[in-house]
Design a protein around this motif. Sequence first.
Motif, PDB file in Angstrom:
ATOM      1  N   GLY A 143       6.380  84.825  41.346  1.00 19.19           N
ATOM      2  CA  GLY A 143       5.930  83.983  42.449  1.00 19.19           C
ATOM      3  C   GLY A 143       7.040  83.674  43.444  1.00 19.19           C
ATOM      4  N   ILE A 144       8.217  83.386  42.935  1.00 19.43           N
ATOM      5  CA  ILE A 144       9.348  83.082  43.822  1.00 19.43           C
ATOM      6  C   ILE A 144       9.744  84.313  44.624  1.00 19.43           C
ATOM      7  CG2 ILE A 144      11.808  82.508  43.833  1.00 19.43           C
ATOM      8  CD1 ILE A 144      11.187  80.610  41.455  1.00 19.43           C
ATOM      9  N   ILE A 145       9.795  85.463  43.979  1.00 15.81           N
ATOM     10  CA  ILE A 145      10.158  86.696  44.683  1.00 15.81           C
ATOM     11  C   ILE A 145       9.103  87.036  45.733  1.00 15.81           C
ATOM     12  CG2 ILE A 145      10.428  89.192  44.391  1.00 15.81           C
ATOM     13  CD1 ILE A 145      11.826  88.524  41.695  1.00 15.81           C
ATOM     14  N   THR A 146       7.829  86.887  45.382  1.00 13.00           N
ATOM     15  CA  THR A 146       6.758  87.138  46.341  1.00 13.00           C
ATOM     16  C   THR A 146       6.867  86.193  47.532  1.00 13.00           C
ATOM     17  OG1 THR A 146       5.307  87.875  44.562  1.00 13.00           O
ATOM     18  CG2 THR A 146       4.254  87.248  46.637  1.00 13.00           C
ATOM     19  N   TYR A 147       7.134  84.936  47.280  1.00 11.46           N
ATOM     20  CA  TYR A 147       7.304  83.948  48.338  1.00 11.46           C
ATOM     21  C   TYR A 147       8.438  84.347  49.272  1.00 11.46           C
ATOM     22  CZ  TYR A 147       8.520  79.478  50.524  1.00 11.46           C
ATOM     23  OH  TYR A 147       8.817  78.506  51.427  1.00 11.46           O
ATOM     24  N   LEU A 148       9.572  84.728  48.703  1.00 11.83           N
ATOM     25  CA  LEU A 148      10.724  85.102  49.524  1.00 11.83           C
ATOM     26  C   LEU A 148      10.445  86.356  50.348  1.00 11.83           C
ATOM     27  CD1 LEU A 148      13.640  84.406  47.033  1.00 11.83           C
ATOM     28  CD2 LEU A 148      12.965  83.051  49.023  1.00 11.83           C
ATOM     29  N   VAL A 149       9.770  87.332  49.763  1.00 13.90           N
ATOM     30  CA  VAL A 149       9.462  88.559  50.498  1.00 13.90           C
ATOM     31  C   VAL A 149       8.492  88.271  51.642  1.00 13.90           C
ATOM     32  CG1 VAL A 149       8.295  90.797  50.316  1.00 13.90           C
ATOM     33  CG2 VAL A 149       9.971  90.125  48.595  1.00 13.90           C
ATOM     34  N   VAL A 150       7.421  87.539  51.362  1.00 15.87           N
ATOM     35  CA  VAL A 150       6.418  87.270  52.397  1.00 15.87           C
ATOM     36  C   VAL A 150       7.002  86.445  53.538  1.00 15.87           C
ATOM     37  CG1 VAL A 150       4.263  86.023  52.865  1.00 15.87           C
ATOM     38  CG2 VAL A 150       4.438  87.532  50.882  1.00 15.87           C
ATOM     39  N   TYR A 151       7.684  85.368  53.225  1.00 12.73           N
ATOM     40  CA  TYR A 151       8.224  84.528  54.283  1.00 12.73           C
ATOM     41  C   TYR A 151       9.455  85.135  54.933  1.00 12.73           C
ATOM     42  CZ  TYR A 151       4.794  80.998  53.428  1.00 12.73           C
ATOM     43  OH  TYR A 151       3.597  80.339  53.330  1.00 12.73           O
ATOM     44  N   GLY A 152      10.181  85.961  54.208  1.00 12.14           N
ATOM     45  CA  GLY A 152      11.285  86.696  54.821  1.00 12.14           C
ATOM     46  C   GLY A 152      10.774  87.701  55.829  1.00 12.14           C
ATOM     47  N   PHE A 153       9.697  88.401  55.461  1.00 11.23           N
ATOM     48  CA  PHE A 153       9.080  89.349  56.388  1.00 11.23           C
ATOM     49  C   PHE A 153       8.516  88.623  57.602  1.00 11.23           C
ATOM     50  CE2 PHE A 153       5.405  91.819  57.866  1.00 11.23           C
ATOM     51  CZ  PHE A 153       6.056  92.997  58.213  1.00 11.23           C
ATOM     52  N   ALA A 154       7.888  87.481  57.390  1.00  7.71           N
ATOM     53  CA  ALA A 154       7.325  86.724  58.502  1.00  7.71           C
ATOM     54  C   ALA A 154       8.422  86.246  59.448  1.00  7.71           C
ATOM     55  CB  ALA A 154       6.516  85.538  57.984  1.00  7.71           C
ATOM     56  N   ALA A 155       9.512  85.761  58.898  1.00  7.27           N
ATOM     57  CA  ALA A 155      10.626  85.296  59.733  1.00  7.27           C
ATOM     58  C   ALA A 155      11.248  86.461  60.485  1.00  7.27           C
ATOM     59  CB  ALA A 155      11.670  84.603  58.862  1.00  7.27           C
ATOM     60  N   PHE A 156      11.404  87.603  59.814  1.00  9.00           N
ATOM     61  CA  PHE A 156      11.957  88.796  60.461  1.00  9.00           C
ATOM     62  C   PHE A 156      11.059  89.247  61.612  1.00  9.00           C
ATOM     63  CE2 PHE A 156      12.318  93.442  60.762  1.00  9.00           C
ATOM     64  CZ  PHE A 156      13.651  93.547  61.075  1.00  9.00           C
ATOM     65  N   THR A 157       9.752  89.212  61.380  1.00 12.81           N
ATOM     66  CA  THR A 157       8.797  89.620  62.399  1.00 12.81           C
ATOM     67  C   THR A 157       8.839  88.673  63.605  1.00 12.81           C
ATOM     68  OG1 THR A 157       7.358  90.528  60.695  1.00 12.81           O
ATOM     69  CG2 THR A 157       6.368  90.111  62.839  1.00 12.81           C
ATOM     70  N   LEU A 158       8.917  87.384  63.340  1.00 10.35           N
ATOM     71  CA  LEU A 158       8.956  86.420  64.439  1.00 10.35           C
ATOM     72  C   LEU A 158      10.238  86.509  65.241  1.00 10.35           C
ATOM     73  CD1 LEU A 158       7.370  83.272  62.773  1.00 10.35           C
ATOM     74  CD2 LEU A 158       6.375  84.732  64.541  1.00 10.35           C
ATOM     75  N   LEU A 159      11.334  86.853  64.587  1.00  6.53           N
ATOM     76  CA  LEU A 159      12.600  86.963  65.293  1.00  6.53           C
ATOM     77  C   LEU A 159      12.659  88.202  66.176  1.00  6.53           C
ATOM     78  CD1 LEU A 159      15.119  85.844  62.541  1.00  6.53           C
ATOM     79  CD2 LEU A 159      14.402  84.562  64.552  1.00  6.53           C
ATOM     80  N   ASN A 160      11.892  89.206  65.833  1.00  7.04           N
ATOM     81  CA  ASN A 160      11.910  90.451  66.600  1.00  7.04           C
ATOM     82  C   ASN A 160      10.822  90.540  67.658  1.00  7.04           C
ATOM     83  OD1 ASN A 160      14.161  91.563  65.373  1.00  7.04           O
ATOM     84  ND2 ASN A 160      12.978  92.339  63.669  1.00  7.04           N
ATOM     85  N   VAL A 161      10.042  89.493  67.839  1.00  7.35           N
ATOM     86  CA  VAL A 161       9.001  89.479  68.867  1.00  7.35           C
ATOM     87  C   VAL A 161       9.656  89.217  70.206  1.00  7.35           C
ATOM     88  CG1 VAL A 161       6.948  88.264  69.702  1.00  7.35           C
ATOM     89  CG2 VAL A 161       7.240  88.714  67.265  1.00  7.35           C
ATOM     90  N   GLN A 162       9.291  90.025  71.215  1.00  7.59           N
ATOM     91  CA  GLN A 162       9.927  89.828  72.530  1.00  7.59           C
ATOM     92  C   GLN A 162       8.942  89.483  73.587  1.00  7.59           C
ATOM     93  OE1 GLN A 162      12.358  93.187  73.382  1.00  7.59           O
ATOM     94  NE2 GLN A 162      13.675  92.804  71.644  1.00  7.59           N
TER      95      GLN A 162
END
Length: 78
Positions: free
Chosen positions: A59-78
């Motif tokens: 659960g912790i690893i899944t949480y980190l992957v999902v929210y890490g991907f979401a944060a990465f995606t939001l940071l790369n939006v232009q």
Amino acid sequence: MAESILVTIFCCLPFGIVGIINASKVSSLYAQGNYDEAQRASADAKKWTIIGLCVGFVGIITYLVVYGFAAFTLLNVQ
């Protein structure tokens, strides 16, 4: 008992509670002379504690992957 409590607090509440219940049975069964039942309760407590630990880590690893991907995606939006 301590491991079950830590799993309950930090990893997975339902499986940790089952581990605590089984761990609390061990000493009373042993004091009554039911050594086989005490051994079985101890093995069950260990089993549920390990299951709770594994589910918590997944659960912790899944949480980190999902929210890490979401944060990465939001940071790369232009």
